[in-house]
Design a protein around this motif. Structure first.
Motif, PDB file in Angstrom:
ATOM      1  N   LEU A 173       0.923  -1.028  -0.009  1.00 52.34           N
ATOM      2  CA  LEU A 173      -0.145   0.096  -0.020  1.00 52.34           C
ATOM      3  C   LEU A 173       0.889   1.085  -0.102  1.00 52.34           C
ATOM      4  CD1 LEU A 173      -2.703  -0.894   2.429  1.00 52.34           C
ATOM      5  CD2 LEU A 173      -3.105  -0.601   0.122  1.00 52.34           C
ATOM      6  N   HIS A 174       0.581   2.088  -0.977  1.00 48.43           N
ATOM      7  CA  HIS A 174       1.529   3.176  -0.758  1.00 48.43           C
ATOM      8  C   HIS A 174       0.801   4.695  -1.086  1.00 48.43           C
ATOM      9  CE1 HIS A 174       4.835   6.010  -1.933  1.00 48.43           C
ATOM     10  NE2 HIS A 174       4.149   6.091  -2.981  1.00 48.43           N
ATOM     11  N   ARG A 175       1.000   5.580  -0.205  1.00 49.23           N
ATOM     12  CA  ARG A 175       0.586   7.015  -0.562  1.00 49.23           C
ATOM     13  C   ARG A 175       1.495   7.863  -0.261  1.00 49.23           C
ATOM     14  NH1 ARG A 175      -0.861   9.068   4.597  1.00 49.23           N
ATOM     15  NH2 ARG A 175      -0.631   7.884   6.195  1.00 49.23           N
ATOM     16  N   GLU A 176       1.418   9.218  -0.712  1.00 49.07           N
ATOM     17  CA  GLU A 176       2.140  10.127  -0.493  1.00 49.07           C
ATOM     18  C   GLU A 176       1.768  10.639   0.997  1.00 49.07           C
ATOM     19  OE1 GLU A 176       4.671  11.267  -2.372  1.00 49.07           O
ATOM     20  OE2 GLU A 176       4.143   9.762  -3.865  1.00 49.07           O
ATOM     21  N   ARG A 177       2.735  11.239   1.510  1.00 46.82           N
ATOM     22  CA  ARG A 177       2.701  11.852   3.005  1.00 46.82           C
ATOM     23  C   ARG A 177       1.881  13.288   2.878  1.00 46.82           C
ATOM     24  NH1 ARG A 177       3.510   8.824   7.274  1.00 46.82           N
ATOM     25  NH2 ARG A 177       4.993   7.046   7.101  1.00 46.82           N
ATOM     26  N   LEU A 178       0.593  13.200   2.482  1.00 43.27           N
ATOM     27  CA  LEU A 178       0.231  14.660   2.417  1.00 43.27           C
ATOM     28  C   LEU A 178      -0.904  14.824   3.644  1.00 43.27           C
ATOM     29  CD1 LEU A 178      -1.123  14.125  -1.448  1.00 43.27           C
ATOM     30  CD2 LEU A 178       0.963  15.571  -0.478  1.00 43.27           C
ATOM     31  N   PRO A 198     -10.283  12.807   0.863  1.00 45.57           N
ATOM     32  CA  PRO A 198      -9.405  11.604   0.826  1.00 45.57           C
ATOM     33  C   PRO A 198      -8.126  11.578   0.121  1.00 45.57           C
ATOM     34  CG  PRO A 198     -11.189  11.303  -0.562  1.00 45.57           C
ATOM     35  CD  PRO A 198     -11.485  12.560   0.054  1.00 45.57           C
ATOM     36  N   ILE A 199      -7.087  10.796   0.288  1.00 48.39           N
ATOM     37  CA  ILE A 199      -5.767  11.141  -0.173  1.00 48.39           C
ATOM     38  C   ILE A 199      -5.608   9.928  -1.273  1.00 48.39           C
ATOM     39  CG2 ILE A 199      -3.374  11.035  -0.013  1.00 48.39           C
ATOM     40  CD1 ILE A 199      -3.871  12.172   3.148  1.00 48.39           C
ATOM     41  N   PRO A 200      -5.073  10.320  -2.657  1.00 48.23           N
ATOM     42  CA  PRO A 200      -4.749   9.156  -3.305  1.00 48.23           C
ATOM     43  C   PRO A 200      -3.981   8.132  -2.697  1.00 48.23           C
ATOM     44  CG  PRO A 200      -4.671  11.431  -4.615  1.00 48.23           C
ATOM     45  CD  PRO A 200      -4.718  11.610  -2.857  1.00 48.23           C
ATOM     46  N   ALA A 201      -4.053   7.036  -3.209  1.00 45.92           N
ATOM     47  CA  ALA A 201      -3.268   5.835  -2.654  1.00 45.92           C
ATOM     48  C   ALA A 201      -3.211   4.817  -3.836  1.00 45.92           C
ATOM     49  CB  ALA A 201      -3.600   5.227  -1.442  1.00 45.92           C
ATOM     50  N   LEU A 205      -1.489  -2.889 -10.612  1.00 47.00           N
ATOM     51  CA  LEU A 205      -1.722  -1.768  -9.833  1.00 47.00           C
ATOM     52  C   LEU A 205      -3.223  -1.313  -9.613  1.00 47.00           C
ATOM     53  CD1 LEU A 205       1.194   0.993 -10.688  1.00 47.00           C
ATOM     54  CD2 LEU A 205       1.271  -0.718  -8.812  1.00 47.00           C
ATOM     55  N   CYS A 206      -3.622  -0.889  -8.569  1.00 44.65           N
ATOM     56  CA  CYS A 206      -4.934  -0.577  -8.319  1.00 44.65           C
ATOM     57  C   CYS A 206      -4.904   1.017  -7.638  1.00 44.65           C
ATOM     58  CB  CYS A 206      -5.853  -1.650  -7.447  1.00 44.65           C
ATOM     59  SG  CYS A 206      -7.442  -1.237  -6.953  1.00 44.65           S
ATOM     60  N   ASP A 207      -5.844   1.664  -7.874  1.00 40.98           N
ATOM     61  CA  ASP A 207      -5.902   3.030  -7.442  1.00 40.98           C
ATOM     62  C   ASP A 207      -6.957   2.829  -6.220  1.00 40.98           C
ATOM     63  OD1 ASP A 207      -4.154   4.344  -9.223  1.00 40.98           O
ATOM     64  OD2 ASP A 207      -5.714   4.757 -10.803  1.00 40.98           O
ATOM     65  N   LEU A 208      -6.687   3.613  -5.285  1.00 46.18           N
ATOM     66  CA  LEU A 208      -7.327   3.769  -4.167  1.00 46.18           C
ATOM     67  C   LEU A 208      -7.520   4.850  -3.638  1.00 46.18           C
ATOM     68  CD1 LEU A 208      -5.734   0.649  -1.919  1.00 46.18           C
ATOM     69  CD2 LEU A 208      -7.862   0.678  -3.368  1.00 46.18           C
ATOM     70  N   LEU A 209      -8.279   5.375  -2.526  1.00 48.96           N
ATOM     71  CA  LEU A 209      -8.417   6.612  -1.816  1.00 48.96           C
ATOM     72  C   LEU A 209      -8.392   6.226  -0.349  1.00 48.96           C
ATOM     73  CD1 LEU A 209     -11.502   8.174  -3.548  1.00 48.96           C
ATOM     74  CD2 LEU A 209      -9.093   8.842  -3.652  1.00 48.96           C
ATOM     75  N   PHE A 210      -7.628   7.013   0.371  1.00 49.20           N
ATOM     76  CA  PHE A 210      -6.930   6.579   1.877  1.00 49.20           C
ATOM     77  C   PHE A 210      -8.012   7.851   2.359  1.00 49.20           C
ATOM     78  CE2 PHE A 210      -4.398   7.743   5.525  1.00 49.20           C
ATOM     79  CZ  PHE A 210      -4.521   6.693   6.007  1.00 49.20           C
ATOM     80  N   PHE A 211      -8.588   7.590   3.592  1.00 44.29           N
ATOM     81  CA  PHE A 211      -9.425   8.370   4.310  1.00 44.29           C
ATOM     82  C   PHE A 211      -8.746   8.308   5.817  1.00 44.29           C
ATOM     83  CE2 PHE A 211     -12.271   7.056   1.043  1.00 44.29           C
ATOM     84  CZ  PHE A 211     -13.033   7.888   0.719  1.00 44.29           C
ATOM     85  N   PRO A 212      -7.828   9.510   6.032  1.00 44.84           N
ATOM     86  CA  PRO A 212      -7.047   9.318   7.104  1.00 44.84           C
ATOM     87  C   PRO A 212      -7.954   9.625   8.446  1.00 44.84           C
ATOM     88  CG  PRO A 212      -6.752  11.311   6.120  1.00 44.84           C
ATOM     89  CD  PRO A 212      -7.362  10.449   5.262  1.00 44.84           C
ATOM     90  N   LYS A 213      -8.987  10.028   8.518  1.00 49.48           N
ATOM     91  CA  LYS A 213      -9.702  10.469   9.764  1.00 49.48           C
ATOM     92  C   LYS A 213     -10.399   9.173  10.429  1.00 49.48           C
ATOM     93  CE  LYS A 213      -9.631  14.948   9.721  1.00 49.48           C
ATOM     94  NZ  LYS A 213      -8.725  15.618  10.598  1.00 49.48           N
ATOM     95  N   ILE A 214     -10.574   8.080   9.456  1.00 54.60           N
ATOM     96  CA  ILE A 214     -11.146   6.788   9.991  1.00 54.60           C
ATOM     97  C   ILE A 214     -10.159   5.546   9.578  1.00 54.60           C
ATOM     98  CG2 ILE A 214     -13.588   7.640   9.883  1.00 54.60           C
ATOM     99  CD1 ILE A 214     -13.954   6.468   7.161  1.00 54.60           C
TER     100      ILE A 214
END
Length: 191
Positions: A141-146, A153-156, A170-179
């Motif tokens: 799993l990879h995401r930029e440190r934004l 949501p942050i792209p991942a 590869l598969c594009d995801l979204l990261f929801f940091p609050k949850i």
């Protein structure tokens, strides 16, 4: 984290106890729903032999269908072996256990710090080449440190870097940091 994911309520609010009456009710209801699920968490030991014994008991007695080990770096060993040999022994022990139990075992591992802000590769697995060698599938799993603004949501990216019985890609995801949730981009667009 399970409650945050299940209820959609900010995980920081859970930890700090800053819940509205409505959120508190959602957490209570969500907790009741989660308590009915066959999810077992055993954090009683981090010793390799104890982890293996616990997995055997959970499979035999509780009939678990999948095991998650979070994470390999936290498993301790009594052996006075060099670090790379310890990591290799952990990897081979978990692989043998997976074959013995006949169910998937998902073992999490960290990658080295050198991969911050770049897509990790198999060579970046921390500790030893044994993880790459023994694993049937390796997923990063990879995401930029934004920083997320207003719960945006942050792209991942989910990177299937190795798959013994299938495709890599590869598969594009979204990261929801609050949850603390990763979600499929297409499913989120279609909501």
């Amino acid at each position: 984290r399970l409650l945050s994911d299940h209820t959609g309520i900010n995980s920081r609010s859970h930890r700090n106890g800053f819940l509205t009456d409505r959120n508190n009710q959602q957490v209570c209801t969500g907790g009741e729903e989660l308590s009915t699920l066959p999810i077992y968490i055993d954090d009683s030991s981090t010793n390799l032999e104890a982890v293996v014994a616990s997995c055997r008991v959970m499979r035999r007695v509780l009939k678990v269908q999948i095991i998650f080990i979070d994470h390999l770096g936290m498993i301790s060993m009594n052996d006075k072996l060099p670090a790379w040999e310890k990591e290799s022994k952990k990897s081979k022990t978990i692989k043998a256990l997976q074959k013995e139990l006949g169910i998937p075992i998902v073992a999490l591992s960290q990658v080295g710090r050198q991969v911050e802000n770049k897509m990790p590769t198999l060579a970046d697995l921390r500790g030893t080449g044994s993880y790459e060698e023994d694993a049937d599938t390796v997923i990063f799993l990879h995401r930029e440190r934004l920083e997320s603004v207003d719960d945006t949501p942050i792209p991942a990216v989910l990177n299937v870097a190795k798959c013994r019985d299938g495709e890599i890609g590869l598969c594009d995801l979204l990261f929801f940091p609050k949850i603390t949730r990763f979600a499929d981009v297409e499913k989120e667009r279609n909501k």
